[in-house]
Design an enzyme around this catalytic site. Structure first.
Site, PDB file in Angstrom:
ATOM      1  N   HIS A   1      69.525 -28.657  33.480  1.00 46.44           N
ATOM      2  CA  HIS A   1      68.786 -30.131  33.676  1.00 46.44           C
ATOM      3  C   HIS A   1      69.630 -31.087  33.133  1.00 46.44           C
ATOM      4  O   HIS A   1      69.609 -32.209  33.558  1.00 46.44           O
ATOM      5  CB  HIS A   1      67.368 -30.070  32.874  1.00 46.44           C
ATOM      6  CG  HIS A   1      67.849 -29.857  31.544  1.00 46.44           C
ATOM      7  ND1 HIS A   1      67.037 -29.068  30.677  1.00 46.44           N
ATOM      8  CD2 HIS A   1      68.180 -30.684  30.536  1.00 46.44           C
ATOM      9  CE1 HIS A   1      67.429 -29.147  29.534  1.00 46.44           C
ATOM     10  NE2 HIS A   1      68.162 -30.194  29.301  1.00 46.44           N
TER      11      HIS A   1
ATOM     12  N   ASP B   1      81.036 -22.021  25.176  1.00 44.71           N
ATOM     13  CA  ASP B   1      80.687 -23.508  24.736  1.00 44.71           C
ATOM     14  C   ASP B   1      82.312 -24.299  24.423  1.00 44.71           C
ATOM     15  O   ASP B   1      83.131 -23.518  24.169  1.00 44.71           O
ATOM     16  CB  ASP B   1      79.614 -23.863  23.902  1.00 44.71           C
ATOM     17  CG  ASP B   1      78.825 -25.076  24.162  1.00 44.71           C
ATOM     18  OD1 ASP B   1      79.396 -25.998  24.648  1.00 44.71           O
ATOM     19  OD2 ASP B   1      77.414 -24.598  24.328  1.00 44.71           O
TER      20      ASP B   1
END
Length: 331
Positions: A237, A189
């Site tokens: 998403h 990340d």
């Protein structure tokens, strides 16, 4: 009527949490309305109305004239508990509640309302460090609960090393490593997020098994190699069809032959008529992203096969942040 007053229940929850009601009641034999009014520093009338509302929606129970936490409130709404969910409640209250108040604007303009794309590069490029920290605390709460269900429904006993792409605070990795003692994991990340993940991983006692790899899975040309399973949990998403395809291509390239990919999401049904959690989270992407939405299992299967994956299948379950996982294998 239930739809029209839905926000009443949410604000009851959010206000009681903000005032510290559940934390004050935890571990006690309960308190009367007058005692709670003094403890919270509010008047007797608003205290009575608040606790009555909390009891009506299952957050409090009344025993011999004294209010106590319900089981669900004591497990999820008391800071310090293993599955504390308060970060999610706070994020909804402070970030998404105002953004959803401008939903019609988002529908008309096709632009997010929780941040300004003219001033920020993306959702996570926040000008407010406090709100960003709140966001990641919320994601940790949501991901911890969801990872517990994923671990129970997706078999990883044959996997040795997992790459969690966009792994946030490392909640999935902590839960999966608890279930599979042999498993090692890496959280990929952004650098500031990896700092948060490192702290959570250390606190969970898994610093020897879970590593962090600062990077940008969208911008970096390739993902870290050396893993036989790649996890995409609650991140697909956030992005458009084209961006998701690009992510899958990088995952395919990073996996060895026989490697597995796991996509954990709230899946919309094939008719695109529900279920509510997935459909409403999809609408939330309208106020939160520039191109994201919630997808169907068939859409993921199409992308996976186009990328080169085989043996695509879907596993269903019910959790706070996902209702299933789409799995596939690199031949």
């Amino acid at each position: 009527m239930q739809l029209s007053i839905g926000f009443w229940s949410f604000k009851t929850l959010a206000s009681a949490y903000e005032l510290g009601l559940f934390a004050r009641l935890s571990g006690t034999d309960g308190h009367t309305v007058d005692e709670l009014a003094r403890m919270l520093g509010v008047g007797q009338r608003p205290a009575e109305l608040l606790v009555t509302a909390c009891a009506s929606i299952g957050l409090l129970e009344l025993r011999n004239g004294r209010y106590v936490n319900s089981a669900v409130a004591d497990e999820f709404l008391v800071p310090g508990k293993a599955y504390h969910f308060g970060g999610w409640v706070q994020m909804l209250d402070r970030r998404l509640y105002p953004a959803w108040g401008r939903l019609s604007e988002a529908v008309r303009t096709n632009r997010p309302t929780s941040w300004n794309p003219d001033e920020q590069a993306h959702l996570f490029d926040s000008e407010d460090p406090e709100l960003l920290a709140l966001f990641w605390e919320a994601m940790h709460s949501l991901s911890t609960l969801t990872a517990r269900e994923l671990a129970a429904h997706v078999e990883l006993s044959g996997s040795a090393a997992l790459l969690d792409v966009g792994g946030g605070s490392g909640a999935y990795d902590i839960e999966l490593c608890r279930r599979y003692p042999h498993l090692r994991a890496t959280v990929l990340d952004l650098p500031p997020v990896c700092e948060i993940a490192a702290e959570k991983i250390k606190a969970a006692g898994h610093a020897d098994r879970i590593a962090v790899a600062p990077g940008d899975f969208l911008a970096d040309p390739e993902l870290p190699a050396g893993h036989d399973v790649v996890l995409l949990s609650m991140i697909m998403h956030d992005w458009s069809d084209e961006q998701d395809l690009a992510i899958l291509r990088k995952c395919f390239a990073a996996l060895p032959p026989g490697g597995q990919i796991v996509i954990s999401e709230l899946l919309v049904d094939e008719e695109k008529a529900g279920p509510p959690a997935a459909a409403l989270m999809g609408l939330n992407m309208l106020v939160e992203t520039t191109g994201g939405r919630n997808y169907t299992a068939a859409e993921y299967e199409q992308w996976l096969r186009a990328t080169g994956f085989v043996d695509v299948r879907t596993v269903s379950f019910e959790a706070a942040g996902a209702n299933g996982a789409v799995l596939a294998r690199k031949p």
